[in-house]
Write a protein that holds these residues in place. Sequence first.
Motif, PDB file in Angstrom:
ATOM      1  N   SER A  21       0.842  -1.193   0.000  1.00 51.16           N
ATOM      2  CA  SER A  21       0.000   0.000   0.000  1.00 51.16           C
ATOM      3  C   SER A  21       0.875   1.238   0.000  1.00 51.16           C
ATOM      4  O   SER A  21       1.964   1.247   0.581  1.00 51.16           O
ATOM      5  N   CYS A  22       0.393   2.266  -0.631  1.00 53.66           N
ATOM      6  CA  CYS A  22       1.055   3.569  -0.638  1.00 53.66           C
ATOM      7  C   CYS A  22       0.005   4.583  -0.209  1.00 53.66           C
ATOM      8  O   CYS A  22      -0.909   4.901  -0.978  1.00 53.66           O
ATOM      9  N   ALA A  23       0.111   5.034   1.034  1.00 50.66           N
ATOM     10  CA  ALA A  23      -0.871   5.958   1.593  1.00 50.66           C
ATOM     11  C   ALA A  23      -0.326   7.377   1.548  1.00 50.66           C
ATOM     12  O   ALA A  23       0.828   7.621   1.917  1.00 50.66           O
ATOM     13  N   ALA A  24      -1.161   8.292   1.103  1.00 53.26           N
ATOM     14  CA  ALA A  24      -0.742   9.680   0.960  1.00 53.26           C
ATOM     15  C   ALA A  24      -1.394  10.551   2.026  1.00 53.26           C
ATOM     16  O   ALA A  24      -2.510  10.294   2.476  1.00 53.26           O
ATOM     17  N   GLY A  26      -1.302  14.995   3.376  1.00 53.12           N
ATOM     18  CA  GLY A  26      -0.838  16.343   3.084  1.00 53.12           C
ATOM     19  C   GLY A  26      -1.490  16.948   1.862  1.00 53.12           C
ATOM     20  O   GLY A  26      -1.737  18.150   1.813  1.00 53.12           O
ATOM     21  N   ARG A  27      -1.729  16.150   0.851  1.00 53.38           N
ATOM     22  CA  ARG A  27      -2.407  16.589  -0.361  1.00 53.38           C
ATOM     23  C   ARG A  27      -3.197  15.419  -0.917  1.00 53.38           C
ATOM     24  O   ARG A  27      -2.896  14.266  -0.637  1.00 53.38           O
ATOM     25  N   THR A  28      -4.157  15.714  -1.745  1.00 49.21           N
ATOM     26  CA  THR A  28      -4.912  14.649  -2.365  1.00 49.21           C
ATOM     27  C   THR A  28      -4.098  14.008  -3.493  1.00 49.21           C
ATOM     28  O   THR A  28      -3.325  14.672  -4.179  1.00 49.21           O
ATOM     29  N   LEU A  29      -4.292  12.705  -3.635  1.00 50.84           N
ATOM     30  CA  LEU A  29      -3.589  11.978  -4.699  1.00 50.84           C
ATOM     31  C   LEU A  29      -4.254  12.163  -6.064  1.00 50.84           C
ATOM     32  O   LEU A  29      -3.699  11.729  -7.072  1.00 50.84           O
ATOM     33  N   ASP A  30      -5.423  12.800  -6.085  1.00 53.10           N
ATOM     34  CA  ASP A  30      -6.204  12.875  -7.320  1.00 53.10           C
ATOM     35  C   ASP A  30      -5.409  13.409  -8.515  1.00 53.10           C
ATOM     36  O   ASP A  30      -5.674  13.036  -9.653  1.00 53.10           O
ATOM     37  N   TYR A  31      -4.450  14.294  -8.241  1.00 54.60           N
ATOM     38  CA  TYR A  31      -3.752  14.971  -9.339  1.00 54.60           C
ATOM     39  C   TYR A  31      -2.402  14.352  -9.668  1.00 54.60           C
ATOM     40  O   TYR A  31      -1.636  14.909 -10.449  1.00 54.60           O
ATOM     41  N   PHE A  32      -2.126  13.191  -9.047  1.00 58.20           N
ATOM     42  CA  PHE A  32      -0.820  12.582  -9.238  1.00 58.20           C
ATOM     43  C   PHE A  32      -0.927  11.193  -9.829  1.00 58.20           C
ATOM     44  O   PHE A  32      -1.771  10.392  -9.426  1.00 58.20           O
ATOM     45  N   ALA A  33      -0.049  10.924 -10.791  1.00 63.04           N
ATOM     46  CA  ALA A  33       0.203   9.545 -11.175  1.00 63.04           C
ATOM     47  C   ALA A  33       1.134   8.951 -10.129  1.00 63.04           C
ATOM     48  O   ALA A  33       1.980   9.659  -9.569  1.00 63.04           O
ATOM     49  N   SER A  52      -2.190   5.972 -13.769  1.00 64.21           N
ATOM     50  CA  SER A  52      -2.534   7.359 -14.071  1.00 64.21           C
ATOM     51  C   SER A  52      -3.406   7.957 -12.972  1.00 64.21           C
ATOM     52  O   SER A  52      -3.863   7.258 -12.061  1.00 64.21           O
ATOM     53  N   THR A  53      -3.637   9.245 -13.060  1.00 66.88           N
ATOM     54  CA  THR A  53      -4.410   9.942 -12.026  1.00 66.88           C
ATOM     55  C   THR A  53      -5.810   9.346 -11.867  1.00 66.88           C
ATOM     56  O   THR A  53      -6.295   9.202 -10.749  1.00 66.88           O
ATOM     57  N   SER A  54      -6.428   8.988 -12.968  1.00 64.67           N
ATOM     58  CA  SER A  54      -7.789   8.447 -12.902  1.00 64.67           C
ATOM     59  C   SER A  54      -7.819   6.965 -12.600  1.00 64.67           C
ATOM     60  O   SER A  54      -8.861   6.422 -12.239  1.00 64.67           O
ATOM     61  N   GLY A  55      -6.679   6.310 -12.777  1.00 63.05           N
ATOM     62  CA  GLY A  55      -6.627   4.863 -12.600  1.00 63.05           C
ATOM     63  C   GLY A  55      -6.982   4.085 -13.850  1.00 63.05           C
ATOM     64  O   GLY A  55      -6.926   2.857 -13.841  1.00 63.05           O
ATOM     65  N   VAL A  56      -7.327   4.773 -14.916  1.00 60.09           N
ATOM     66  CA  VAL A  56      -7.717   4.092 -16.151  1.00 60.09           C
ATOM     67  C   VAL A  56      -6.518   3.436 -16.817  1.00 60.09           C
ATOM     68  O   VAL A  56      -6.619   2.340 -17.372  1.00 60.09           O
ATOM     69  N   ALA A  57      -5.386   4.120 -16.773  1.00 61.12           N
ATOM     70  CA  ALA A  57      -4.202   3.614 -17.467  1.00 61.12           C
ATOM     71  C   ALA A  57      -3.180   3.093 -16.470  1.00 61.12           C
ATOM     72  O   ALA A  57      -2.875   3.761 -15.469  1.00 61.12           O
ATOM     73  N   THR A  58      -2.675   1.898 -16.733  1.00 57.90           N
ATOM     74  CA  THR A  58      -1.591   1.336 -15.933  1.00 57.90           C
ATOM     75  C   THR A  58      -0.553   0.762 -16.888  1.00 57.90           C
ATOM     76  O   THR A  58      -0.875   0.376 -18.008  1.00 57.90           O
ATOM     77  N   ASN A  74      -8.834   6.686  -4.798  1.00 58.67           N
ATOM     78  CA  ASN A  74      -8.595   8.104  -4.518  1.00 58.67           C
ATOM     79  C   ASN A  74      -9.382   8.575  -3.293  1.00 58.67           C
ATOM     80  O   ASN A  74      -8.955   9.504  -2.612  1.00 58.67           O
ATOM     81  N   ALA A  75     -10.498   7.947  -3.027  1.00 58.59           N
ATOM     82  CA  ALA A  75     -11.274   8.330  -1.845  1.00 58.59           C
ATOM     83  C   ALA A  75     -10.496   8.038  -0.562  1.00 58.59           C
ATOM     84  O   ALA A  75     -10.655   8.736   0.446  1.00 58.59           O
ATOM     85  N   LYS A  76      -9.649   7.005  -0.611  1.00 56.50           N
ATOM     86  CA  LYS A  76      -8.828   6.653   0.550  1.00 56.50           C
ATOM     87  C   LYS A  76      -7.418   7.198   0.420  1.00 56.50           C
ATOM     88  O   LYS A  76      -6.570   6.925   1.276  1.00 56.50           O
ATOM     89  N   ASN A  77      -7.165   7.921  -0.687  1.00 51.94           N
ATOM     90  CA  ASN A  77      -5.826   8.486  -0.909  1.00 51.94           C
ATOM     91  C   ASN A  77      -4.744   7.411  -0.856  1.00 51.94           C
ATOM     92  O   ASN A  77      -3.652   7.627  -0.303  1.00 51.94           O
ATOM     93  N   THR A  78      -5.045   6.255  -1.436  1.00 51.36           N
ATOM     94  CA  THR A  78      -4.148   5.108  -1.331  1.00 51.36           C
ATOM     95  C   THR A  78      -4.047   4.386  -2.674  1.00 51.36           C
ATOM     96  O   THR A  78      -5.038   4.294  -3.412  1.00 51.36           O
ATOM     97  N   VAL A  79      -2.855   3.880  -2.942  1.00 53.75           N
ATOM     98  CA  VAL A  79      -2.586   3.066  -4.125  1.00 53.75           C
ATOM     99  C   VAL A  79      -2.112   1.700  -3.655  1.00 53.75           C
ATOM    100  O   VAL A  79      -1.388   1.598  -2.651  1.00 53.75           O
ATOM    101  N   TYR A  80      -2.528   0.665  -4.370  1.00 56.37           N
ATOM    102  CA  TYR A  80      -2.224  -0.709  -3.978  1.00 56.37           C
ATOM    103  C   TYR A  80      -1.469  -1.427  -5.087  1.00 56.37           C
ATOM    104  O   TYR A  80      -1.842  -1.324  -6.258  1.00 56.37           O
ATOM    105  N   LEU A  81      -0.447  -2.173  -4.698  1.00 55.32           N
ATOM    106  CA  LEU A  81       0.279  -3.016  -5.640  1.00 55.32           C
ATOM    107  C   LEU A  81       0.118  -4.460  -5.187  1.00 55.32           C
ATOM    108  O   LEU A  81       0.708  -4.872  -4.186  1.00 55.32           O
ATOM    109  N   ARG A  82      -0.693  -5.193  -5.909  1.00 51.86           N
ATOM    110  CA  ARG A  82      -0.893  -6.608  -5.609  1.00 51.86           C
ATOM    111  C   ARG A  82       0.152  -7.409  -6.367  1.00 51.86           C
ATOM    112  O   ARG A  82       0.248  -7.317  -7.587  1.00 51.86           O
ATOM    113  N   MET A  83       0.917  -8.206  -5.629  1.00 52.95           N
ATOM    114  CA  MET A  83       2.001  -8.978  -6.227  1.00 52.95           C
ATOM    115  C   MET A  83       1.713 -10.458  -6.045  1.00 52.95           C
ATOM    116  O   MET A  83       1.682 -10.942  -4.905  1.00 52.95           O
ATOM    117  N   ASN A  84       1.490 -11.145  -7.127  1.00 56.45           N
ATOM    118  CA  ASN A  84       1.242 -12.590  -7.113  1.00 56.45           C
ATOM    119  C   ASN A  84       2.399 -13.340  -7.735  1.00 56.45           C
ATOM    120  O   ASN A  84       3.245 -12.746  -8.419  1.00 56.45           O
TER     121      ASN A  84
END
Length: 122
Positions: A21-24, A26-33, A52-58, A74-84
Amino acid sequence: QLQLVESGGGLAQPGGSLTLSCAASGRTLDYFAIGWFRQAPGKEREGVSCISTSGVATNYADSVKGRFTLSRDNAKNTVYLRMNSLKPEDTAVYYCAAHLVCSAHYYYYDYWGQGTQVTVSS
């Protein structure tokens, strides 16, 4: 100022799974890839994946394509990397980083987390 904190690293067996997990704050993650990078001892930092910012492109490095999945809430200001299907060569410190757009080059990224260790070993 954007702060990023990674979590979820640890020891996994070959073939196992982990979710980072990558939790942000201080600022919203909405505007960041968000990109994930990793660095093994004695090796250069390499790009793993980016969303991407919207999550559409990876995009994914060839070495992890089909095994890793990147998503964001983006609602949780968090990005997840699932590694299998983890392999010993996935062992590294994993970092998340933020930039306006995805880039494979780590030096473009403006904000970095402290990293989380992933070790794949039997």
